[in-house]
Design a protein around this motif. Structure first.
Motif, PDB file in Angstrom:
ATOM      1  N   ARG A  99     -96.746  13.442 -29.388  1.00  0.00           N
ATOM      2  CA  ARG A  99     -96.840  12.169 -30.096  1.00  0.00           C
ATOM      3  C   ARG A  99     -98.035  12.212 -31.057  1.00  0.00           C
ATOM      4  N   ASP A 100     -99.030  11.352 -30.892  1.00  0.00           N
ATOM      5  CA  ASP A 100    -100.178  11.314 -31.804  1.00  0.00           C
ATOM      6  C   ASP A 100    -101.336  12.211 -31.364  1.00  0.00           C
ATOM      7  N   ASN A 101    -101.169  12.900 -30.261  1.00  0.00           N
ATOM      8  CA  ASN A 101    -102.268  13.698 -29.702  1.00  0.00           C
ATOM      9  C   ASN A 101    -102.029  15.189 -29.865  1.00  0.00           C
ATOM     10  N   LEU A 102    -103.118  15.908 -30.138  1.00  0.00           N
ATOM     11  CA  LEU A 102    -103.084  17.353 -30.093  1.00  0.00           C
ATOM     12  C   LEU A 102    -103.630  17.752 -28.730  1.00  0.00           C
ATOM     13  N   ALA A 103    -102.832  18.491 -27.979  1.00  0.00           N
ATOM     14  CA  ALA A 103    -103.253  18.995 -26.677  1.00  0.00           C
ATOM     15  C   ALA A 103    -103.587  20.471 -26.847  1.00  0.00           C
ATOM     16  N   LYS A 113    -120.488  18.035 -21.445  1.00  0.00           N
ATOM     17  CA  LYS A 113    -121.481  18.267 -22.494  1.00  0.00           C
ATOM     18  C   LYS A 113    -120.860  18.959 -23.697  1.00  0.00           C
ATOM     19  N   LEU A 114    -119.997  19.933 -23.463  1.00  0.00           N
ATOM     20  CA  LEU A 114    -119.329  20.603 -24.576  1.00  0.00           C
ATOM     21  C   LEU A 114    -118.406  19.635 -25.303  1.00  0.00           C
ATOM     22  N   VAL A 115    -117.698  18.808 -24.569  1.00  0.00           N
ATOM     23  CA  VAL A 115    -116.814  17.820 -25.202  1.00  0.00           C
ATOM     24  C   VAL A 115    -117.636  16.881 -26.077  1.00  0.00           C
ATOM     25  N   GLU A 116    -118.790  16.453 -25.596  1.00  0.00           N
ATOM     26  CA  GLU A 116    -119.677  15.587 -26.388  1.00  0.00           C
ATOM     27  C   GLU A 116    -120.122  16.292 -27.672  1.00  0.00           C
ATOM     28  N   ARG A 117    -120.509  17.568 -27.556  1.00  0.00           N
ATOM     29  CA  ARG A 117    -120.930  18.324 -28.745  1.00  0.00           C
ATOM     30  C   ARG A 117    -119.779  18.458 -29.740  1.00  0.00           C
ATOM     31  N   LEU A 118    -118.593  18.724 -29.236  1.00  0.00           N
ATOM     32  CA  LEU A 118    -117.435  18.843 -30.122  1.00  0.00           C
ATOM     33  C   LEU A 118    -117.129  17.513 -30.801  1.00  0.00           C
ATOM     34  N   ASN A 119    -117.234  16.408 -30.073  1.00  0.00           N
ATOM     35  CA  ASN A 119    -117.034  15.087 -30.676  1.00  0.00           C
ATOM     36  C   ASN A 119    -118.046  14.833 -31.786  1.00  0.00           C
ATOM     37  N   ASP A 120    -119.304  15.212 -31.544  1.00  0.00           N
ATOM     38  CA  ASP A 120    -120.342  15.019 -32.553  1.00  0.00           C
ATOM     39  C   ASP A 120    -120.082  15.870 -33.793  1.00  0.00           C
ATOM     40  N   GLU A 121    -119.737  17.129 -33.577  1.00  0.00           N
ATOM     41  CA  GLU A 121    -119.596  18.061 -34.694  1.00  0.00           C
ATOM     42  C   GLU A 121    -118.255  17.954 -35.418  1.00  0.00           C
ATOM     43  N   PHE A 122    -117.208  17.581 -34.694  1.00  0.00           N
ATOM     44  CA  PHE A 122    -115.866  17.601 -35.288  1.00  0.00           C
ATOM     45  C   PHE A 122    -115.188  16.230 -35.251  1.00  0.00           C
ATOM     46  N   ILE A 125    -112.339  15.147 -37.817  1.00  0.00           N
ATOM     47  CA  ILE A 125    -110.928  15.548 -37.791  1.00  0.00           C
ATOM     48  C   ILE A 125    -110.105  14.681 -36.840  1.00  0.00           C
ATOM     49  N   ILE A 126    -110.757  13.666 -36.277  1.00  0.00           N
ATOM     50  CA  ILE A 126    -110.107  12.773 -35.313  1.00  0.00           C
ATOM     51  C   ILE A 126    -109.776  11.455 -36.007  1.00  0.00           C
ATOM     52  N   THR A 127    -108.571  10.950 -35.777  1.00  0.00           N
ATOM     53  CA  THR A 127    -108.154   9.701 -36.428  1.00  0.00           C
ATOM     54  C   THR A 127    -108.440   8.471 -35.591  1.00  0.00           C
ATOM     55  N   GLY A 128    -108.822   8.647 -34.356  1.00  0.00           N
ATOM     56  CA  GLY A 128    -109.143   7.503 -33.516  1.00  0.00           C
ATOM     57  C   GLY A 128    -109.616   7.948 -32.152  1.00  0.00           C
ATOM     58  N   GLY A 129    -110.540   7.195 -31.581  1.00  0.00           N
ATOM     59  CA  GLY A 129    -111.047   7.533 -30.265  1.00  0.00           C
ATOM     60  C   GLY A 129    -111.908   8.781 -30.283  1.00  0.00           C
ATOM     61  N   LYS A 130    -112.029   9.388 -29.129  1.00  0.00           N
ATOM     62  CA  LYS A 130    -112.830  10.594 -28.970  1.00  0.00           C
ATOM     63  C   LYS A 130    -112.015  11.644 -28.224  1.00  0.00           C
ATOM     64  N   LEU A 148    -103.407  24.680 -16.740  1.00  0.00           N
ATOM     65  CA  LEU A 148    -104.440  24.760 -17.770  1.00  0.00           C
ATOM     66  C   LEU A 148    -105.004  23.381 -18.110  1.00  0.00           C
ATOM     67  N   GLN A 149    -106.329  23.304 -18.206  1.00  0.00           N
ATOM     68  CA  GLN A 149    -106.989  22.098 -18.690  1.00  0.00           C
ATOM     69  C   GLN A 149    -106.635  21.914 -20.163  1.00  0.00           C
ATOM     70  N   ARG A 150    -106.594  20.676 -20.605  1.00  0.00           N
ATOM     71  CA  ARG A 150    -106.344  20.356 -22.011  1.00  0.00           C
ATOM     72  C   ARG A 150    -107.560  19.658 -22.605  1.00  0.00           C
ATOM     73  N   LEU A 151    -107.783  19.927 -23.887  1.00  0.00           N
ATOM     74  CA  LEU A 151    -108.693  19.135 -24.700  1.00  0.00           C
ATOM     75  C   LEU A 151    -107.784  18.295 -25.581  1.00  0.00           C
ATOM     76  N   ILE A 152    -107.904  16.983 -25.480  1.00  0.00           N
ATOM     77  CA  ILE A 152    -106.993  16.056 -26.150  1.00  0.00           C
ATOM     78  C   ILE A 152    -107.723  15.354 -27.285  1.00  0.00           C
ATOM     79  N   LEU A 153    -107.084  15.313 -28.449  1.00  0.00           N
ATOM     80  CA  LEU A 153    -107.650  14.580 -29.578  1.00  0.00           C
ATOM     81  C   LEU A 153    -106.542  14.071 -30.484  1.00  0.00           C
ATOM     82  N   LYS A 154    -106.833  12.972 -31.158  1.00  0.00           N
ATOM     83  CA  LYS A 154    -105.924  12.453 -32.183  1.00  0.00           C
ATOM     84  C   LYS A 154    -106.277  13.172 -33.485  1.00  0.00           C
ATOM     85  N   PHE A 155    -105.659  14.322 -33.661  1.00  0.00           N
ATOM     86  CA  PHE A 155    -105.955  15.202 -34.783  1.00  0.00           C
ATOM     87  C   PHE A 155    -105.353  14.638 -36.062  1.00  0.00           C
ATOM     88  N   ASP A 156    -106.108  14.719 -37.164  1.00  0.00           N
ATOM     89  CA  ASP A 156    -105.635  14.161 -38.436  1.00  0.00           C
ATOM     90  C   ASP A 156    -104.528  14.993 -39.095  1.00  0.00           C
TER      91      ASP A 156
END
Length: 174
Positions: A99-103, A113-122, A125-130, A148-156
């Motif tokens: 749907r609207d998420n990139l998994a 901590k890595l997720v926080e750094r990625l949110n700050d730096e990237f 490229i996110i259209t909403g949320g974190k 497998l763990q997923r990193l989820i983002l609303k990728f533009d």
């Protein structure tokens, strides 16, 4: 579209066709994000001259954006080419739009901590949320790779060059 990596060596029209087609499909999201390596003979200039042309005729005229250059690696060392591919899959496994998420499926888990750094730096490229992590498949993703763990983002869906940089950061992080 089924390739896990693309490595191209100096060649003629067919090589140029495969190169531009691969980069176009990856850049537009019509093909999976994969490492693209342009490998020259030791000391060769085929791909570095090609890159000069791309920078002078496409990049400088705004036909592609600077982050698009992150979609490829140019080298004249086969060991560097192999390492580029192996490093790309160090932590990154694969990704899928749900749907609207990139998994982004990860071979090894990441922490907050890595997720926080990625949110700050990237965050650009996110259209909403974190970005956040999920323990397994998203609803609608199917049963592929449930462990497998997923990193989820609303990728533009436009910043694939920046996404490639983010994958590099994921792979480099301890």
């Amino acid at each position: 579209k089924e390739a896990e990596a693309v490595v191209l060596f100096p060649g003629g029209w067919g090589t140029q066709d495969e190169n531009f087609e691969t980069l176009t499909l990856v850049q537009t999201g019509k093909a999976n994000l994969v490492p693209v390596v342009l490998c020259d003979a030791p000391g060769g200039t085929y791909w570095t001259r090609w890159k000069q042309y791309v920078e002078e005729q496409l990049l400088s005229k705004g036909m592609i954006s600077p982050p698009d250059m992150n979609l490829l690696k140019i080298t004249d060392d086969i060991d560097v080419a192999v390492q580029e591919i192996l490093q790309f899959y160090r932590r990154y496994h694969s990704s899928r739009m749900v749907r609207d998420n990139l998994a982004i499926r990860l071979r090894s888990p990441i922490g907050k901590k890595l997720v926080e750094r990625l949110n700050d730096e990237f965050g650009d490229i996110i259209t909403g949320g974190k970005m956040h992590t999920a323990a397994g498949p998203l609803s609608g993703e199917g049963d592929e790779f449930p462990d497998l763990q997923r990193l989820i983002l609303k990728f533009d869906r436009q910043s694939v060059g920046r996404l490639r940089l983010m994958v590099n950061k994921l792979n480099e992080a301890e």
